[in-house]
Write an enzyme that holds these catalytic residues in place. Structure first.
Site, PDB file in Angstrom:
ATOM      1  N   PRO A   1      54.848  50.389  43.793  1.00 25.63           N
ATOM      2  CA  PRO A   1      53.662  50.167  43.368  1.00 25.63           C
ATOM      3  C   PRO A   1      53.809  49.268  42.061  1.00 25.63           C
ATOM      4  O   PRO A   1      54.827  49.161  41.262  1.00 25.63           O
ATOM      5  CB  PRO A   1      52.860  51.579  42.591  1.00 25.63           C
ATOM      6  CG  PRO A   1      54.241  52.274  42.377  1.00 25.63           C
ATOM      7  CD  PRO A   1      55.395  51.879  43.452  1.00 25.63           C
TER       8      PRO A   1
ATOM      9  N   CYS B   1      41.795  20.960  32.914  1.00 21.81           N
ATOM     10  CA  CYS B   1      41.038  19.865  33.355  1.00 21.81           C
ATOM     11  C   CYS B   1      40.605  20.200  34.906  1.00 21.81           C
ATOM     12  O   CYS B   1      41.295  19.476  35.776  1.00 21.81           O
ATOM     13  CB  CYS B   1      41.516  18.630  33.153  1.00 21.81           C
ATOM     14  SG  CYS B   1      41.649  18.023  31.538  1.00 21.81           S
ATOM     15  N   GLU B   2      39.892  21.264  35.168  1.00 18.26           N
ATOM     16  CA  GLU B   2      39.854  21.545  36.633  1.00 18.26           C
ATOM     17  C   GLU B   2      38.446  22.302  36.598  1.00 18.26           C
ATOM     18  O   GLU B   2      38.161  23.072  35.798  1.00 18.26           O
ATOM     19  CB  GLU B   2      40.839  22.532  37.135  1.00 18.26           C
ATOM     20  CG  GLU B   2      42.245  22.078  37.313  1.00 18.26           C
ATOM     21  CD  GLU B   2      42.765  21.425  38.741  1.00 18.26           C
ATOM     22  OE1 GLU B   2      42.017  21.626  39.594  1.00 18.26           O
ATOM     23  OE2 GLU B   2      43.596  20.874  38.628  1.00 18.26           O
TER      24      GLU B   2
HETATM   25  N1  PLP Z   1      55.898  45.470  47.673  1.00 17.54           N
HETATM   26  C1  PLP Z   1      55.855  44.384  48.273  1.00 17.54           C
HETATM   27  C2  PLP Z   1      56.869  43.909  49.261  1.00 17.54           C
HETATM   28  C3  PLP Z   1      54.729  43.553  47.833  1.00 17.54           C
HETATM   29  O1  PLP Z   1      54.694  42.291  48.606  1.00 17.54           O
HETATM   30  C4  PLP Z   1      53.936  43.946  46.736  1.00 17.54           C
HETATM   31  C5  PLP Z   1      53.003  42.905  46.400  1.00 17.54           C
HETATM   32  O2  PLP Z   1      52.171  42.059  47.058  1.00 17.54           O
HETATM   33  C6  PLP Z   1      54.091  45.062  45.949  1.00 17.54           C
HETATM   34  C7  PLP Z   1      54.902  45.959  46.645  1.00 17.54           C
HETATM   35  C8  PLP Z   1      53.306  45.411  44.994  1.00 17.54           C
HETATM   36  O3  PLP Z   1      51.913  45.433  45.334  1.00 17.54           O
HETATM   37  P1  PLP Z   1      50.969  45.782  44.628  1.00 17.54           P
HETATM   38  O4  PLP Z   1      50.930  45.654  43.295  1.00 17.54           O
HETATM   39  O5  PLP Z   1      49.470  45.935  45.011  1.00 17.54           O
HETATM   40  O6  PLP Z   1      51.196  47.608  44.136  1.00 17.54           O
END
Ligand code: PLP
Length: 433
Positions: free
Chosen positions: A291, A359-360
């Site tokens: 996570p 500047c966008e």
């Molecule tokens: N693991 C992998 C391989 C990822 O590419 C990502 C994010 O894209 C994550 C974990 C973490 O995802 P999140 O921040 O949504 O928990």
């Protein structure tokens, strides 16, 4: 604070760690205005207690199981934040040699590091093997062959999982959906068994697990359960061929509330996943999770000062000192971040587009927000702990913001504001005639 209070008290996700008391915004036991005074703006403010509470939900959900939370540090890779998670016993999910060095610098145990990503270089593989990381999550057959060669050169055997692409729709933004057939990630589900046979035949590799990650900002349990079923089908087919899988890595991806989303809590999600694992007889298997956003996203806010109010015939603009280089998600994903005053005023609100100085026309932080503000006021941009500072750039030669970590009534600067010299530190003046 409930959503019904929004007319009286502004709403920011992240309560109770970011909350209004005595007419102003607090980060845990620290007045946000005091931090803005001391450190200037734009300023990221993080809550350590919020991070540990988010981690606690995973730990509760996985209590009694053989499981390791590997914080996906791409979400926010400030060293002090990595230290928070390392001290709490987390491993790390990394995607580059730079992330590997950061994790080690923060005190991570190498065997608790998993290395994901479609484009690992030989040098990155070599270093990861030398320090003894726990697992390479391999994303292609070609990568299996290169890793095998690099490991044999070192006289090592690389621990590997194949990242399986289960072809499951995570029902999220296309840029952060990773588990569909047409995404660049992982090895297609119907080619995975063959990839495992190949991996098991290579002397420089040691198969240790299986991995999948289907996307980010996932707000329901269904896609996880679908992915789990598909991965378990594969686990059974792979093990039937005598290739043992020591662990199952289900990636990250759990969403957070930015604007009314109601993702499952991490403990509820894991109850559902564990029930399915138990039902299929895989309850004893070691579990890894990756996570990122759900551990830090709502543990951070970004404080910005209103530079100018610019009422117009069609739109009213609030021009603030944070911009797309600090908070890239609105420009990149059309993402919503709550925006609320640090010290709410009692006057009736007006409707504003909150924009930065870059500047966008894509440099906006929020559209059509009802706010009572004047130039010089501070605003807090919510849900700014994940994929903000880690995606920040120097566009328009803007130095990166400062970062502060709060814990109880204490606050520590964890990244100093960049100076003008920092902007061109790596550049060399013209030496050619
Ligand atoms: N693991 C992998 C391989 C990822 O590419 C990502 C994010 O894209 C994550 C974990 C973490 O995802 P999140 O921040 O949504 O928990």
């Amino acid at each position: 604070m409930s959503r019904a209070d929004t007319t009286l008290t502004p709403y920011l996700p992240g309560a109770p760690f970011f909350a209004y008391r005595d007419g102003e915004l607090w980060a845990e036991g620290v007045r946000v205005a005091d931090l803005a005074h001391e450190h200037g703006t734009p300023l990221f403010v993080y809550s350590r207690t919020a991070m540990l509470a988010a981690l606690g939900a995973y730990q509760r959900g996985l209590a009694g199981r053989d499981a390791l939370v590997c914080y996906a540090m791409k979400a926010n890779s400030n060293l002090a934040i990595l230290e928070v998670f390392a001290r709490a016993g987390c491993g790390f999910d990394i995607v580059s040699g730079g992330e590997l060095e950061r994790a080690l610098r923060a005190g991570a145990a190498p065997e608790r590091i998993v290395f994901s990503g479609v484009g690992k270089t030989r040098a990155e593989m070599r270093r990861a093997l030398q320090v003894g990381i726990g697992c390479f999550n391999v994303e292609s057959r070609a990568e299996l062959d290169v890793l095998d060669a690099v490991a044999r050169e070192l006289g090592a055997r690389a621990p590997v999982s194949v990242r399986v692409n289960p072809d499951v729709d995570a029902q999220t933004h296309p840029y952060i959906s990773t588990g569909l057939k047409d995404n660049k990630f992982g090895i297609a589900h119907d080619e995975a068994l063959d990839a495992y046979r190949h991996a098991a035949s290579l002397p420089g590799l040691r198969v240790v697990g299986i991995d999948c990650h289907i996307g980010s900002q996932i707000t329901s349990t269904g896609p996880y359960l679908d992915a789990l079923e598909r991965v378990l089908d594969l686990v059974e087919a792979i093990e039937a061929e005598g290739i043992a899988l020591h662990h199952l890595d289900l990636g990250g991806g759990l969403g957070i509330e930015y604007h009314g989303e109601q993702p499952p809590a991490a403990d509820a999600l894991w109850q559902a996943l564990l029930a399915r694992l138990d039902a299929r007889g895989h309850g004893q298997r070691r579990l890894l999770l990756e996570p990122g956003r759900s551990l830090v996203g709502n543990a951070g806010i970004c404080i910005t000062e209103v530079l100018y109010t610019k009422p117009g015939p069609v739109k009213n603009f609030l021009i603030v000192d944070a911009a797309m280089n600090d908070l890239p998600r609105p420009a990149m994903y059309d993402a919503y971040h709550a925006i609320a005053p640090v010290r709410p005023r009692t006057e009736p609100p007006q409707v504003w587009d909150v924009v930065g100085p870059v500047c966008e026309s894509g440099d906006w932080l929020g559209r059509e927000r009802a706010l009572a503000v004047q130039a010089g006021d501070w605003l807090a941009v919510g849900s700014a702990g994940a994929y903000c500072m880690s995606m920040a750039s120097h566009y328009n030669s803007r130095g990166k913001a400062a970062e502060v970590l709060v814990s109880g009534d204490r606050a520590q600067l964890i990244r100093a504001r960049e100076s003008i010299n920092d902007l061109w530190r790596q550049e060399r003046g013209l030496a050619l005639d």
